[in-house]
Design a protein around this motif. Structure first.
Motif, PDB file in Angstrom:
ATOM      1  N   ARG A  97       0.835  -1.207   0.000  1.00  0.00           N
ATOM      2  CA  ARG A  97       0.000   0.000   0.000  1.00  0.00           C
ATOM      3  C   ARG A  97       0.870   1.258   0.000  1.00  0.00           C
ATOM      4  O   ARG A  97       1.712   1.425   0.886  1.00  0.00           O
ATOM      5  CB  ARG A  97      -0.879   0.026   1.255  1.00  0.00           C
ATOM      6  CG  ARG A  97      -1.762  -1.198   1.408  1.00  0.00           C
ATOM      7  CD  ARG A  97      -2.522  -1.137   2.737  1.00  0.00           C
ATOM      8  NE  ARG A  97      -3.221  -2.395   3.011  1.00  0.00           N
ATOM      9  CZ  ARG A  97      -4.430  -2.692   2.552  1.00  0.00           C
ATOM     10  NH1 ARG A  97      -5.077  -1.827   1.803  1.00  0.00           N
ATOM     11  NH2 ARG A  97      -4.993  -3.851   2.853  1.00  0.00           N
ATOM     12  N   SER A 103      -9.625  -1.666   2.723  1.00  0.00           N
ATOM     13  CA  SER A 103      -9.767  -2.311   4.033  1.00  0.00           C
ATOM     14  C   SER A 103      -8.916  -1.632   5.098  1.00  0.00           C
ATOM     15  O   SER A 103      -9.280  -1.629   6.278  1.00  0.00           O
ATOM     16  CB  SER A 103      -9.410  -3.804   3.937  1.00  0.00           C
ATOM     17  OG  SER A 103      -8.022  -3.976   3.755  1.00  0.00           O
ATOM     18  N   ASP A 178      -2.389   0.885  -4.362  1.00  0.00           N
ATOM     19  CA  ASP A 178      -2.019  -0.362  -3.685  1.00  0.00           C
ATOM     20  C   ASP A 178      -2.184  -1.509  -4.671  1.00  0.00           C
ATOM     21  O   ASP A 178      -2.719  -1.325  -5.776  1.00  0.00           O
ATOM     22  CB  ASP A 178      -2.846  -0.596  -2.399  1.00  0.00           C
ATOM     23  CG  ASP A 178      -4.347  -0.662  -2.639  1.00  0.00           C
ATOM     24  OD1 ASP A 178      -4.765  -1.034  -3.762  1.00  0.00           O
ATOM     25  OD2 ASP A 178      -5.117  -0.336  -1.723  1.00  0.00           O
ATOM     26  N   ASP A 200      -7.896  -5.567 -11.625  1.00  0.00           N
ATOM     27  CA  ASP A 200      -8.625  -6.386 -10.645  1.00  0.00           C
ATOM     28  C   ASP A 200      -7.849  -6.486  -9.333  1.00  0.00           C
ATOM     29  O   ASP A 200      -8.427  -6.749  -8.279  1.00  0.00           O
ATOM     30  CB  ASP A 200      -8.810  -7.820 -11.174  1.00  0.00           C
ATOM     31  CG  ASP A 200     -10.142  -8.008 -11.889  1.00  0.00           C
ATOM     32  OD1 ASP A 200     -10.857  -7.006 -12.092  1.00  0.00           O
ATOM     33  OD2 ASP A 200     -10.461  -9.166 -12.235  1.00  0.00           O
ATOM     34  N   ARG A 203      -5.120  -0.940  -7.134  1.00  0.00           N
ATOM     35  CA  ARG A 203      -5.885   0.322  -7.197  1.00  0.00           C
ATOM     36  C   ARG A 203      -5.051   1.318  -7.994  1.00  0.00           C
ATOM     37  O   ARG A 203      -3.873   1.530  -7.681  1.00  0.00           O
ATOM     38  CB  ARG A 203      -6.159   0.896  -5.798  1.00  0.00           C
ATOM     39  CG  ARG A 203      -7.255   0.176  -5.066  1.00  0.00           C
ATOM     40  CD  ARG A 203      -7.806   0.958  -3.874  1.00  0.00           C
ATOM     41  NE  ARG A 203      -8.964   0.258  -3.339  1.00  0.00           N
ATOM     42  CZ  ARG A 203      -8.902  -0.662  -2.371  1.00  0.00           C
ATOM     43  NH1 ARG A 203      -7.742  -0.963  -1.811  1.00  0.00           N
ATOM     44  NH2 ARG A 203      -9.991  -1.271  -1.963  1.00  0.00           N
ATOM     45  N   ARG A 223     -16.761  -2.457  -7.356  1.00  0.00           N
ATOM     46  CA  ARG A 223     -17.139  -2.582  -5.935  1.00  0.00           C
ATOM     47  C   ARG A 223     -18.120  -1.482  -5.530  1.00  0.00           C
ATOM     48  O   ARG A 223     -19.052  -1.721  -4.775  1.00  0.00           O
ATOM     49  CB  ARG A 223     -15.895  -2.484  -5.043  1.00  0.00           C
ATOM     50  CG  ARG A 223     -14.890  -3.613  -5.206  1.00  0.00           C
ATOM     51  CD  ARG A 223     -13.785  -3.508  -4.145  1.00  0.00           C
ATOM     52  NE  ARG A 223     -12.731  -4.469  -4.346  1.00  0.00           N
ATOM     53  CZ  ARG A 223     -11.550  -4.182  -4.908  1.00  0.00           C
ATOM     54  NH1 ARG A 223     -11.284  -2.960  -5.305  1.00  0.00           N
ATOM     55  NH2 ARG A 223     -10.646  -5.133  -5.052  1.00  0.00           N
TER      56      ARG A 223
HETATM   57  P1  5GP Z   1      -8.027  -4.196   0.339  1.00  0.00           P
HETATM   58  O1  5GP Z   1      -7.183  -4.689   1.474  1.00  0.00           O
HETATM   59  O2  5GP Z   1      -8.293  -2.744   0.403  1.00  0.00           O
HETATM   60  O3  5GP Z   1      -9.270  -5.025   0.163  1.00  0.00           O
HETATM   61  O4  5GP Z   1      -7.178  -4.471  -0.994  1.00  0.00           O
HETATM   62  C1  5GP Z   1      -5.884  -3.946  -1.173  1.00  0.00           C
HETATM   63  C2  5GP Z   1      -5.463  -4.183  -2.624  1.00  0.00           C
HETATM   64  O5  5GP Z   1      -5.298  -5.569  -2.855  1.00  0.00           O
HETATM   65  C3  5GP Z   1      -6.480  -3.708  -3.656  1.00  0.00           C
HETATM   66  O6  5GP Z   1      -5.777  -3.237  -4.787  1.00  0.00           O
HETATM   67  C4  5GP Z   1      -7.268  -4.968  -3.995  1.00  0.00           C
HETATM   68  O7  5GP Z   1      -7.768  -4.917  -5.313  1.00  0.00           O
HETATM   69  C5  5GP Z   1      -6.197  -6.036  -3.841  1.00  0.00           C
HETATM   70  N1  5GP Z   1      -6.771  -7.288  -3.329  1.00  0.00           N
HETATM   71  C6  5GP Z   1      -6.987  -7.633  -2.049  1.00  0.00           C
HETATM   72  N2  5GP Z   1      -7.534  -8.872  -1.961  1.00  0.00           N
HETATM   73  C7  5GP Z   1      -7.654  -9.313  -3.226  1.00  0.00           C
HETATM   74  C8  5GP Z   1      -8.153 -10.532  -3.798  1.00  0.00           C
HETATM   75  O8  5GP Z   1      -8.566 -11.471  -3.115  1.00  0.00           O
HETATM   76  N3  5GP Z   1      -8.157 -10.610  -5.168  1.00  0.00           N
HETATM   77  C9  5GP Z   1      -7.684  -9.582  -5.944  1.00  0.00           C
HETATM   78  N4  5GP Z   1      -7.723  -9.739  -7.287  1.00  0.00           N
HETATM   79  N5  5GP Z   1      -7.183  -8.439  -5.434  1.00  0.00           N
HETATM   80  C10 5GP Z   1      -7.175  -8.299  -4.092  1.00  0.00           C
END
Ligand code: 5GP
Length: 251
Positions: A97, A103, A178, A200, A203, A223
């Motif tokens: 990040r 999250s 991130d 996918d 970000r 989302r």
């Molecule tokens: P967050 O922790 O905010 O859910 O995700 C952080 C970053 O990791 C974001 O860019 C999100 O798209 C990626 N990411 C987190 N978990 C997954 C997952 O299970 N599959 C995919 N494709 N990306 C994920």
């Protein structure tokens, strides 16, 4: 080169299918148009997403390789297929990040949009049934998924990926907020970046746009029901292919 024959389905994930081929050290990954979010509670078919993610991933994997970062990638075939080396994927999602979002901001009192310097690395146990829980180092050690030395290599590789991709994206007016990567070991025991790298799993914000929704060019559009998902992925591809050579064709 003789054409590679695609064989049995080995594994089907939410966004890709992995097939055996008639060659022992080669597997074929098919990118699907399926979009999922919130651990597959939200689902849709987005026509064209598979081809866009396949091509974006190919360009990014090739760029990483040119910068000395090992990946499972070998080449593309047609618009939906990527040929890769078979890898024993470590069931750990490595998230790097640069800017607080998602999250992190839901779980901690960190303002969305604040810059994280140095970049923050979060590790998650890859298990849909458990909801991909956040790992502590102690939990990781308890699960015995990787040795401390391997963990150090994973972190170092993730930061290298961040530096290389951050620079590439910045050069085309995109902010790498991130991303998530998965790593694995090849049959010869080398640690490589596997899975995919696409909107996918990253970000990406348009640096020229200040509006917090309009600037989003990644899966957050899906989302957050912002629409224009495929168009945003297309914009990412257009910019990246403007600075990268055509992906190599394999098999
Ligand atoms: P967050 O922790 O905010 O859910 O995700 C952080 C970053 O990791 C974001 O860019 C999100 O798209 C990626 N990411 C987190 N978990 C997954 C997952 O299970 N599959 C995919 N494709 N990306 C994920």
């Amino acid at each position: 080169m003789t054409a590679v024959a695609i064989g049995a389905l080995l594994y089907e994930g939410k966004a890709k299918r992995v097939h055996a081929t008639d060659q022992p050290d080669l597997v074929a990954v098919e990118y699907k148009d399926d979009a999922t979010a919130f651990n597959a509670l939200k689902k849709a078919q987005l026509t064209g997403k598979g081809a866009l993610n396949c091509r974006i991933s190919a360009l990014l994997f090739e760029h990483l390789e040119r910068c000395g970062i090992p990946t499972h990638y070998l080449g593309v075939r047609d618009s939906l297929w990527m040929m890769v080396r078979p890898v024993r994927v470590i069931p750990v999602e490595v998230v790097v990040r640069n800017i607080a979002a998602g999250s992190l901001c839901r779980q901690l009192p960190i303002a969305a949009g604040s810059r994280l310097q140095p970049a923050l690395i979060d590790l998650y146990y890859k298990d849909d049934a458990l909801g991909d829980p956040l790992l502590s180092e102690a939990r990781l050690e308890r699960l015995q998924l990787v040795s401390p030395e391997q963990l150090a290599s994973i972190r170092a590789l993730a930061l290298q990926v961040n530096a290389v991709l951050g620079e590439l994206f910045a050069g085309v007016g995109l902010e790498l907020v991130d991303f998530k990567i998965e790593l694995g070991f090849t049959t010869t025991g080398d640690l490589v970046v596997a899975d995919e790298i696409s909107p996918d799993s990253c970000r990406l914000w348009d640096r020229a746009i200040s509006d917090s929704q309009e600037r989003i060019l990644d899966k957050d559009r899906f989302r957050q029901d912002l629409g224009g998902v495929v168009e945003a992925y297309g914009e990412v591809l257009k910019r990246v292919q403007g600075v990268c050579p055509e992906p190599r064709v394999y098999g």
